[in-house]
Write a protein that holds these residues in place. Sequence first.
Motif, mmCIF file in Angstrom:
data_model
loop_
_atom_site.group_PDB
_atom_site.id
_atom_site.type_symbol
_atom_site.label_atom_id
_atom_site.label_comp_id
_atom_site.label_asym_id
_atom_site.label_seq_id
_atom_site.Cartn_x
_atom_site.Cartn_y
_atom_site.Cartn_z
ATOM 1 N N MET A 292 -2.710 -46.020 -33.334
ATOM 2 C CA MET A 292 -4.301 -45.947 -33.344
ATOM 3 C C MET A 292 -4.237 -45.946 -31.811
ATOM 4 N N LEU A 293 -4.946 -44.742 -31.402
ATOM 5 C CA LEU A 293 -5.080 -44.333 -29.308
ATOM 6 C C LEU A 293 -6.641 -44.855 -29.171
ATOM 7 N N GLY A 294 -6.653 -45.878 -28.404
ATOM 8 C CA GLY A 294 -6.918 -46.665 -27.231
ATOM 9 C C GLY A 294 -9.249 -46.005 -27.698
ATOM 10 N N ASP A 295 -8.337 -44.642 -27.018
ATOM 11 C CA ASP A 295 -9.578 -43.693 -25.946
ATOM 12 C C ASP A 295 -10.555 -43.645 -27.093
ATOM 13 N N ASP A 296 -10.204 -43.455 -28.157
ATOM 14 C CA ASP A 296 -11.721 -43.357 -29.730
ATOM 15 C C ASP A 296 -11.727 -44.535 -29.838
ATOM 16 N N LEU A 297 -12.866 -44.917 -30.149
ATOM 17 C CA LEU A 297 -13.280 -45.521 -30.765
ATOM 18 C C LEU A 297 -14.079 -45.515 -31.903
ATOM 19 N N GLY B 223 5.814 -40.098 -22.741
ATOM 20 C CA GLY B 223 4.339 -39.680 -23.340
ATOM 21 C C GLY B 223 4.354 -40.877 -24.613
ATOM 22 N N LEU B 224 3.673 -40.577 -25.830
ATOM 23 C CA LEU B 224 3.434 -39.927 -26.706
ATOM 24 C C LEU B 224 3.981 -40.993 -27.453
ATOM 25 N N GLY B 225 4.204 -40.300 -27.866
ATOM 26 C CA GLY B 225 5.749 -39.379 -28.733
ATOM 27 C C GLY B 225 6.644 -40.811 -29.135
ATOM 28 N N LEU C 51 -8.368 -30.486 -24.987
ATOM 29 C CA LEU C 51 -8.340 -31.818 -24.837
ATOM 30 C C LEU C 51 -7.204 -32.274 -25.536
ATOM 31 N N TYR C 52 -6.920 -31.608 -27.012
ATOM 32 C CA TYR C 52 -6.720 -32.056 -27.491
ATOM 33 C C TYR C 52 -5.405 -31.247 -28.906
ATOM 34 N N GLY C 53 -4.733 -32.676 -29.319
ATOM 35 C CA GLY C 53 -4.316 -31.513 -30.352
ATOM 36 C C GLY C 53 -4.923 -30.818 -31.714
ATOM 37 N N ILE C 54 -4.492 -29.711 -31.976
ATOM 38 C CA ILE C 54 -5.269 -28.536 -32.507
ATOM 39 C C ILE C 54 -4.525 -28.238 -34.045
ATOM 40 N N ILE D 280 7.158 -36.095 -24.152
ATOM 41 C CA ILE D 280 8.060 -36.196 -25.848
ATOM 42 C C ILE D 280 5.728 -36.277 -26.329
ATOM 43 N N GLN D 281 5.889 -35.483 -27.376
ATOM 44 C CA GLN D 281 4.628 -35.150 -27.463
ATOM 45 C C GLN D 281 4.621 -35.909 -29.248
ATOM 46 N N LEU D 282 3.411 -36.676 -29.754
ATOM 47 C CA LEU D 282 3.642 -36.873 -31.377
ATOM 48 C C LEU D 282 3.124 -35.961 -31.772
ATOM 49 N N THR D 283 2.142 -34.948 -31.096
ATOM 50 C CA THR D 283 2.061 -33.750 -32.316
ATOM 51 C C THR D 283 3.160 -32.693 -32.158
ATOM 52 N N ASP D 284 4.269 -32.694 -31.357
ATOM 53 C CA ASP D 284 5.403 -31.866 -31.770
ATOM 54 C C ASP D 284 6.131 -32.227 -32.856
ATOM 55 N N ALA E 51 -9.935 -30.598 -33.916
ATOM 56 C CA ALA E 51 -9.451 -31.730 -33.387
ATOM 57 C C ALA E 51 -8.421 -32.879 -33.788
ATOM 58 N N VAL E 52 -7.474 -32.858 -33.260
ATOM 59 C CA VAL E 52 -6.283 -34.511 -33.532
ATOM 60 C C VAL E 52 -7.074 -35.427 -32.571
ATOM 61 N N ILE E 53 -7.793 -36.574 -33.913
ATOM 62 C CA ILE E 53 -8.493 -37.442 -33.409
ATOM 63 C C ILE E 53 -7.570 -39.041 -33.154
ATOM 64 N N GLY E 54 -8.081 -39.729 -32.137
ATOM 65 C CA GLY E 54 -6.899 -41.343 -31.942
ATOM 66 C C GLY E 54 -6.403 -41.747 -33.109
ATOM 67 N N ARG E 55 -6.627 -41.320 -35.075
ATOM 68 C CA ARG E 55 -6.244 -42.284 -35.199
ATOM 69 C C ARG E 55 -5.166 -41.650 -36.777
ATOM 70 N N TYR E 56 -3.686 -41.872 -37.120
ATOM 71 C CA TYR E 56 -2.620 -41.325 -37.314
ATOM 72 C C TYR E 56 -2.394 -42.207 -38.743
ATOM 73 N N VAL E 57 -1.841 -42.222 -39.872
ATOM 74 C CA VAL E 57 -1.029 -42.655 -41.268
ATOM 75 C C VAL E 57 0.316 -41.869 -40.943
ATOM 76 N N VAL F 61 -1.062 -28.073 -32.539
ATOM 77 C CA VAL F 61 -0.149 -27.476 -31.182
ATOM 78 C C VAL F 61 -1.065 -28.110 -30.348
ATOM 79 N N GLU F 62 -0.393 -29.199 -29.517
ATOM 80 C CA GLU F 62 -0.993 -29.363 -28.929
ATOM 81 C C GLU F 62 -1.820 -28.842 -26.964
ATOM 82 N N LYS F 63 -2.994 -28.995 -27.308
ATOM 83 C CA LYS F 63 -3.490 -28.876 -25.716
ATOM 84 C C LYS F 63 -3.653 -27.313 -25.703
ATOM 85 N N PRO F 64 -3.802 -26.503 -26.605
ATOM 86 C CA PRO F 64 -3.982 -25.466 -26.447
ATOM 87 C C PRO F 64 -4.948 -24.872 -25.808
HETATM 88 C C1 G1P Z 1 -3.858 -37.932 -27.027
HETATM 89 C C2 G1P Z 1 -2.764 -36.124 -28.673
HETATM 90 C C3 G1P Z 1 -4.000 -35.252 -28.180
HETATM 91 C C4 G1P Z 1 -4.947 -35.698 -29.348
HETATM 92 C C5 G1P Z 1 -5.202 -37.035 -28.590
HETATM 93 C C6 G1P Z 1 -6.548 -37.363 -29.547
HETATM 94 O O1 G1P Z 1 -3.219 -37.002 -26.711
HETATM 95 O O2 G1P Z 1 -1.415 -36.592 -27.612
HETATM 96 O O3 G1P Z 1 -3.157 -34.533 -29.629
HETATM 97 O O4 G1P Z 1 -6.052 -35.279 -30.158
HETATM 98 O O5 G1P Z 1 -4.454 -37.649 -27.934
HETATM 99 O O6 G1P Z 1 -7.722 -38.616 -28.232
HETATM 100 P P1 G1P Z 1 -4.340 -37.596 -24.711
HETATM 101 O O7 G1P Z 1 -5.778 -37.871 -25.098
HETATM 102 O O8 G1P Z 1 -3.764 -39.039 -24.722
HETATM 103 O O9 G1P Z 1 -4.119 -37.090 -23.903
#
Ligand code: G1P
Length: 295
Positions: free
Chosen positions: A128-133, A108-110, A168-171, A228-232, A202-208, A189-192
């Motif tokens: 930085m998550l690659g799915d979000d540009l 998992g991401l965490g 679809l997101y951490g909220i 293991i979830q980063l959101t948790d 929603a959390v988009i894929g950038r964190y500091v 909370v992860e993907k409620p």
């Molecule tokens: C991950 C995170 C989620 C976040 C999302 C952003 O989920 O677990 O909290 O909101 O990225 O893109 P994933 O999209 O990898 O399932």
Amino acid sequence: MRAVKAVLPVAGLGTRFLPATKAVPKEMLPVVDKPAIQYVVEEAARAGLEDILMITGRGKGAIENHFDRAPFLEDALERKGDGARLDAVRAATNLADVHFLRQGDPRGLGHAVLRARQHVGQEPFAVMLGDDLIDAQEHLLERMLDEQAARDATIVALMEVDPEHIHLYGIADAEPTADADVVRIHGLVEKPAREYAPSNLAVIGRYVLKPEIFDVLEKTAPGRGNEIQLTDALQVLASDEAVAGPVYGVVFRGLRYDTGDRLDYLKAVVRLACGREDLGPDFRRWLGEFTASLQ
Ligand code: G1P
């Protein structure tokens, strides 16, 4: 201290893009004429993050090759006198110092972030998550880095989403601050399911993050999807300021392109192609004619 390192988790299997991703990492799929991951590294470099650690896995070798020199190709282009393409090939290499570490078990991401512990050390760092540009004209990451340094806090990027996309997101459970684009986060909370979501932020894929996150991740049990979830781990910080100080969200209202699934990926390619100086004018003209023909 302002963060100088970024961690990019790139070990995901990319199953949503099969069969394209059977032998090609999803991060290498082209968005117009550059692999998706290059946009993320460019964004990091623009924000001053020139030490990049990719958490990688089996079958991801093309990413390493992309950020390395390519002597044969460069020689061939040099002999042809093709300076523009030579520059394009070299650009990826010169952006940043890119390091690679295998995730090992895909937990998992965490877990991917926890693998960065030794490289990061006792400093704040970006994830930085690659799915979000994020569009190149935006300054989201710079804003987050500044807020992190000024507040000595953990910072996540948030965006308002339509209720039907909440799952679809951490909220975030958040309240306003004196700054219009900054909220104080009390829970995550992860993907409620939509009906249990504390908001539509929603959390988009950038964190500091602060290095204290690693101790929390060590103790974080598998959560949603048995991962293991980063959101948790962030929820632990958000609910108890004593652990590592407060958690804030920077609310982003600019241009973001999602490349995480096929439909969003197609939209991202079209939108970015339309904005290009070289391809844009011809592409927009054709697109106008094409969409008219669909009526
Ligand atoms: C991950 C995170 C989620 C976040 C999302 C952003 O989920 O677990 O909290 O909101 O990225 O893109 P994933 O999209 O990898 O399932």
